[in-house]
Write an enzyme that holds these catalytic residues in place. Sequence first.
Site, mmCIF file in Angstrom:
data_model
loop_
_atom_site.group_PDB
_atom_site.id
_atom_site.type_symbol
_atom_site.label_atom_id
_atom_site.label_comp_id
_atom_site.label_asym_id
_atom_site.label_seq_id
_atom_site.Cartn_x
_atom_site.Cartn_y
_atom_site.Cartn_z
ATOM 1 N N TYR A 38 -46.200 -36.395 -40.060
ATOM 2 C CA TYR A 38 -45.719 -36.630 -41.423
ATOM 3 C C TYR A 38 -45.919 -38.112 -41.794
ATOM 4 O O TYR A 38 -46.514 -38.870 -41.021
ATOM 5 C CB TYR A 38 -44.264 -36.149 -41.559
ATOM 6 N N ARG A 59 -37.783 -40.645 -34.328
ATOM 7 C CA ARG A 59 -38.586 -39.663 -33.599
ATOM 8 C C ARG A 59 -40.055 -40.071 -33.683
ATOM 9 O O ARG A 59 -40.518 -40.461 -34.757
ATOM 10 C CB ARG A 59 -38.393 -38.258 -34.203
HETATM 11 C C1 LIG Z 1 -38.323 -23.364 -36.810
HETATM 12 C C2 LIG Z 1 -38.552 -24.777 -36.369
HETATM 13 C C3 LIG Z 1 -38.302 -25.816 -37.242
HETATM 14 C C4 LIG Z 1 -38.494 -27.151 -36.847
HETATM 15 N N1 LIG Z 1 -38.182 -28.159 -37.710
HETATM 16 C C5 LIG Z 1 -38.274 -29.449 -37.303
HETATM 17 C C6 LIG Z 1 -37.840 -30.508 -38.159
HETATM 18 O O1 LIG Z 1 -37.329 -30.313 -39.261
HETATM 19 N N2 LIG Z 1 -37.998 -31.774 -37.707
HETATM 20 C C7 LIG Z 1 -38.547 -32.049 -36.482
HETATM 21 O O2 LIG Z 1 -38.680 -33.229 -36.121
HETATM 22 N N3 LIG Z 1 -38.930 -31.055 -35.648
HETATM 23 C C8 LIG Z 1 -38.782 -29.775 -36.023
HETATM 24 N N4 LIG Z 1 -39.107 -28.773 -35.142
HETATM 25 C C9 LIG Z 1 -39.459 -29.099 -33.736
HETATM 26 C C10 LIG Z 1 -38.205 -29.043 -32.845
HETATM 27 O O3 LIG Z 1 -37.327 -30.113 -33.181
HETATM 28 C C11 LIG Z 1 -38.546 -29.132 -31.341
HETATM 29 O O4 LIG Z 1 -39.271 -30.321 -31.089
HETATM 30 C C12 LIG Z 1 -39.373 -27.937 -30.864
HETATM 31 O O5 LIG Z 1 -38.825 -26.722 -31.330
HETATM 32 C C13 LIG Z 1 -39.481 -27.906 -29.323
HETATM 33 O O6 LIG Z 1 -38.214 -27.734 -28.724
HETATM 34 P P1 LIG Z 1 -37.745 -26.287 -28.131
HETATM 35 O O7 LIG Z 1 -38.815 -25.852 -27.157
HETATM 36 O O8 LIG Z 1 -36.430 -26.552 -27.455
HETATM 37 O O9 LIG Z 1 -37.658 -25.352 -29.285
HETATM 38 C C14 LIG Z 1 -38.956 -27.437 -35.531
HETATM 39 C C15 LIG Z 1 -39.211 -26.376 -34.656
HETATM 40 C C16 LIG Z 1 -39.012 -25.067 -35.049
HETATM 41 C C17 LIG Z 1 -39.255 -23.946 -34.064
#
Ligand SMILES: Cc1cc2nc3c(=O)[nH]c(=O)nc-3n(C[C@H](O)[C@H](O)[C@H](O)COP(=O)(O)O)c2cc1C
Length: 352
Positions: free
Chosen positions: A184, A231
């Site tokens: 972004y 981040r």
């Molecule tokens: C549905 C969804 C929405 C997400 N929205 C964001 C977000 O708004 N901002 C962000 O930095 N990462 C976002 N991510 C990434 C997550 O913060 C995270 O890095 C990613 O899901 C990996 O972690 P996990 O394996 O525990 O799910 C999103 C991920 C998913 C699956």
Amino acid sequence: MTENLFQTYQLNDTLSLKNRILMAPLTRCMADENLVPTNAMAEYYARRAEAGLIISEAVIIRPDGQGYPNTPGLFSDKQIAGWKKVTDKVHQQGGKIFAQLWHTGRVAHPHFFAHGELANARVLAPSAIAVEGSVPRMRELTYQVPKAVTENDIAKLIADYAQAAENALSAGFDGVEIHGANGYLIDQFLHYDSNRRTDNYGGNATNMARFPLAVVDAIIAKIGNEKTALRVSPGAYFNVVGDDRDRQVFDYYLSELEKRNLAFLHLGIFDDSMEFDYLDGKASSYLRAHYHNTLVGVGGYTAETASAAIADNKFDLIAIGRPFIANPDYVNKVKNKEELTAYSDEMLMTLV
Ligand SMILES: Cc1cc2nc3c(=O)[nH]c(=O)nc-3n(C[C@H](O)[C@H](O)[C@H](O)COP(=O)(O)O)c2cc1C
């Protein structure tokens, strides 16, 4: 063995976490038509207050930062009031919550903001290079060639990030995480693929980190370093293509960030088993080697693998994303060794 996840963690003099599990920021596209958080969102976050810290879904700092439907904002009084309901509920449950501040840059689409007073507003980015593809699940909205920001645009963006941070504190958030990851706007400045500028904001590490550091410094000036987190995605994996030269940019950027004494630095990635040639391996290992303050790991971890990674000093805190969507009571289930519900994408349709 997951005991270490339940240790308290002192981020700094003002913030202490009751455990090492963060709820990762998760965009849910459930805000109302004015991008105001709803009561259902307040309940959703309050159910997850057992996390040591909740990081909110990404929140747009101003209208032209929007790239997905119904993503909440933090620039109108109504939005601030909506978030106040969320933070009050989380605090009543004994939780803490940071707002993730977002501008999508070239991943924005005018469909979401170019009407009314902003009818002529353009998509903004470091350089006039479009990201390939279209808005997810809205295929007719293909990404546009952005306008390369001018120095005036940059000054206004920095001021608007700082204002959004101030608004976050007015809304009762405990701090902010600047969304500098995942391709972004801020991240677009840090990668050669999306930043082809030849002025003070491009061409070498110092210039490419200038805007990101200016945003960090403007927010610190408003709300203090102890409430400011960031981040980062040193490994390009989403919305941007990696370049070997990005390494120099991040080496410099991290050395500068370390001086800011942020609340924490958080890796932005979906799967931390990914390796990047130009980082000599995993993004989390690269950050650990080049940044010596509190680091949050993320990306495909279970409580067990996260606990082992913390024990091995790979990072200090773990952010959990998808399992937290599937298990509002994630923390208690892990603590009580109960079985977790598996995540599936259909769960994104409802806010449980
Ligand atoms: C549905 C969804 C929405 C997400 N929205 C964001 C977000 O708004 N901002 C962000 O930095 N990462 C976002 N991510 C990434 C997550 O913060 C995270 O890095 C990613 O899901 C990996 O972690 P996990 O394996 O525990 O799910 C999103 C991920 C998913 C699956």
